[in-house]
Design an enzyme around this catalytic site. Structure first.
Site, PDB file in Angstrom:
ATOM      1  N   GLU A 105       0.815  -1.222   0.000  1.00  0.00           N
ATOM      2  CA  GLU A 105       0.000   0.000   0.000  1.00  0.00           C
ATOM      3  C   GLU A 105       0.850   1.276   0.000  1.00  0.00           C
ATOM      4  O   GLU A 105       0.735   2.116   0.882  1.00  0.00           O
ATOM      5  CB  GLU A 105      -0.934  -0.005   1.220  1.00  0.00           C
TER       6      GLU A 105
HETATM    7  C1  ACM Z   1      -2.077  -5.284   4.233  1.00  0.00           C
HETATM    8  O1  ACM Z   1      -3.175  -5.684   4.644  1.00  0.00           O
HETATM    9  N1  ACM Z   1      -1.947  -4.049   3.784  1.00  0.00           N
HETATM   10  C2  ACM Z   1      -0.921  -6.148   4.216  1.00  0.00           C
END
Ligand code: ACM
Length: 467
Positions: A295
């Site tokens: 992310e």
């Molecule tokens: C995650 O849930 N961003 C690894």
């Protein structure tokens, strides 16, 4: 009736009763395991279990027992006594958890119980895990978890023969591990002013000594700790402390909201990251270190270069990186969390894979669709049955459950979310032939073990708020 189910268990007609005359004999190297057994049994039973050279309980470490592998053990109980053998301390540690579960459930209580016969049924057990990576990730960044909470999770993991504690130590909302060369990481990055507008400051950090203590506590119980330092995204707590490390140097406070922040380390932060990792590798001696990698809003080529360079550094230090995304090096462990194609691609490339799909391993999703469940991560429900059926493509090292703590702060709430789902994970990863129906049958007794350990079976919303 043991969870996880042993590979082979044969009943014998006569068992053995622990009493005040029972003592423990050890071979060289097994003393710490004998002391651990004693310290685990003493609160409820009060038994002295001294170590001497004529004990009826033999704990034997024998490196020649190669058939039991790195974690297996053999346990015999008959009218003469108990014999536990393994080739490794890890194997012995798993064996004493089986002894605990063979005893009456009251043996798991934390205070003295009288009027119970501490009898082990007669058995011959030979037990070897199916998969080598049986993990649990605890997010101590979103809500800080004090050392006693983490120690208790290690104890509960050990009871279930789970062997990797993945500590998510840093994120946008908090940095929990001290790094002497960069003291603001904890003094600034360890604290946030509030959470989602609640006006209540939150924070906390560990000392190096506390982290080393957790590593030792875990190792005694056959559990290793894999630290995670998130990069290049999920780094806003670090960037609040040292804004110049950011891709866009800008003074931003430790984040007070959840989600995906656009703050990230720039490539010029690689020297800093190496210094942080030097400290991390020094405190955590295990093989793996997790680099996050998920992310992140950096352009793909920068993100890729960043992770590749850091994983090379980790490999140069003789350790193995793990990440939520491929790091560009085929030796690094991938944790596919989004969908099954992520795992398939990593396996095709020949990378080591630990399954972490959010739809069957994220414990911040509610346990059921009952409207009385405490509020959690919206979008899915993850039942014990879902966890039990976590996809395990051929060739994976194992799997782990993730307890993200945006929506969880209090210890009881954490334990409510963790169990019984972690028991399901343990059973499906350890047992040679996992079988859901058999697991649910064994869970009837195992639930009373969880109750004896004061793990909440129900959760009232108001209790979610208190730590
Ligand atoms: C995650 O849930 N961003 C690894």
């Amino acid at each position: 009736m043991i969870v996880p189910l042993p590979t082979r268990i044969v009943r014998r007609s006569k068992g053995f009763t622990f009493d005040s005359d029972t003592s423990v004999r050890v071979t060289s190297g097994a003393e710490p395991v004998a002391r651990l057994l004693r310290s685990l049994l003493r609160p409820a039973t009060g038994l002295p279990l001294p170590i001497n050279d004529h004990g009826q309980v033999l704990i034997a470490l024998d490196a020649k027992l190669v058939g039991l592998g790195a974690e297996g053990y053999a346990l015999t109980v008959n009218e003469h006594g108990v014999m536990l053998r393994a080739a490794t301390k890890e194997g012995l540690a798993h064996g004493i958890q089986t002894i605990r579960q063979l005893l009456p459930v009251e043996a798991l209580r934390s205070s003295r119980v009288s009027g119970v016969d501490w009898t082990l049924p007669g058995v011959d057990i030979r037990d070897v895990p199916r998969l080598p990576w049986r993990g649990f990730m605890l997010d101590v960044a979103r809500h800080f978890q004090p050392v006693p909470v983490v120690r208790r999770f290690i104890d509960l993991m050990a009871l279930h023969k789970l062997n990797v504690l993945h500590l998510h130590l840093t994120d946008d909302q908090g940095w929990r591990m001290p790094v002497p060369a960069h003291p603001l990481l904890t003094s600034v990055g360890g604290w946030r002013a509030e959470t989602n507008g609640d006006g209540v400051p939150h924070g906390g950090t560990y000392t190096r000594g506390e982290l080393e203590g957790l590593v030792a506590h875990a190792a005694e119980r056959g559990v290793r700790i894999m630290p995670e330092i998130e990069m290049p995204g999920h780094a806003r707590a670090a960037l609040a402390a040292y804004p110049d490390l950011g891709v866009a140097p800008e003074a931003l406070p430790v984040w007070t909201r959840w989600g995906i922040s656009d703050a990230a380390f720039g490539l010029h932060a690689l020297g800093f990251v190496r210094e942080v990792l030097d400290e991390v590798l020094d405190v955590f001696p295990g093989e793996h270190v997790h680099l996050g990698g998920d992310e992140c809003l950096l352009p793909e080529d920068v993100h890729g270069r960043f992770l590749r360079q850091v994983s090379e550094y980790v490999l140069d230090q003789g350790r193995v990186p793990a990440a939520w995304e491929p790091t560009g090096d085929p030796r690094s462990v991938v944790m596919p969390w989004k969908d099954e194609t992520q795992a398939a691609k990593a396996l095709e490339r020949g990378q080591p894979v630990v399954m972490t799909p959010h739809t069957s391993t994220y414990l911040d999703y509610p346990r059921s669709d009952d409207p009385r469940e405490p509020p959690g991560q919206p979008g899915y429900v993850v039942t014990s049955r879902d966890v039990y059926h976590v996809p395990l493509p051929d060739g994976v090292l194992g799997a782990q459950c993730q307890l993200w703590t945006e929506h969880v702060r209090a210890k009881d709430h954490l334990e409510y979310l963790a169990f019984p789902r972690l028991a399901a994970l343990a059973d499906t990863l350890w047992s040679q032939r996992p079988e859901w129906e058999g697991f649910t049958t064994r869970m009837r007794l195992h639930s009373s073990r969880l109750a004896a350990l004061s793990i909440p079976a129900e959760m009232r919303r108001e209790r979610c708020e208190h730590s």
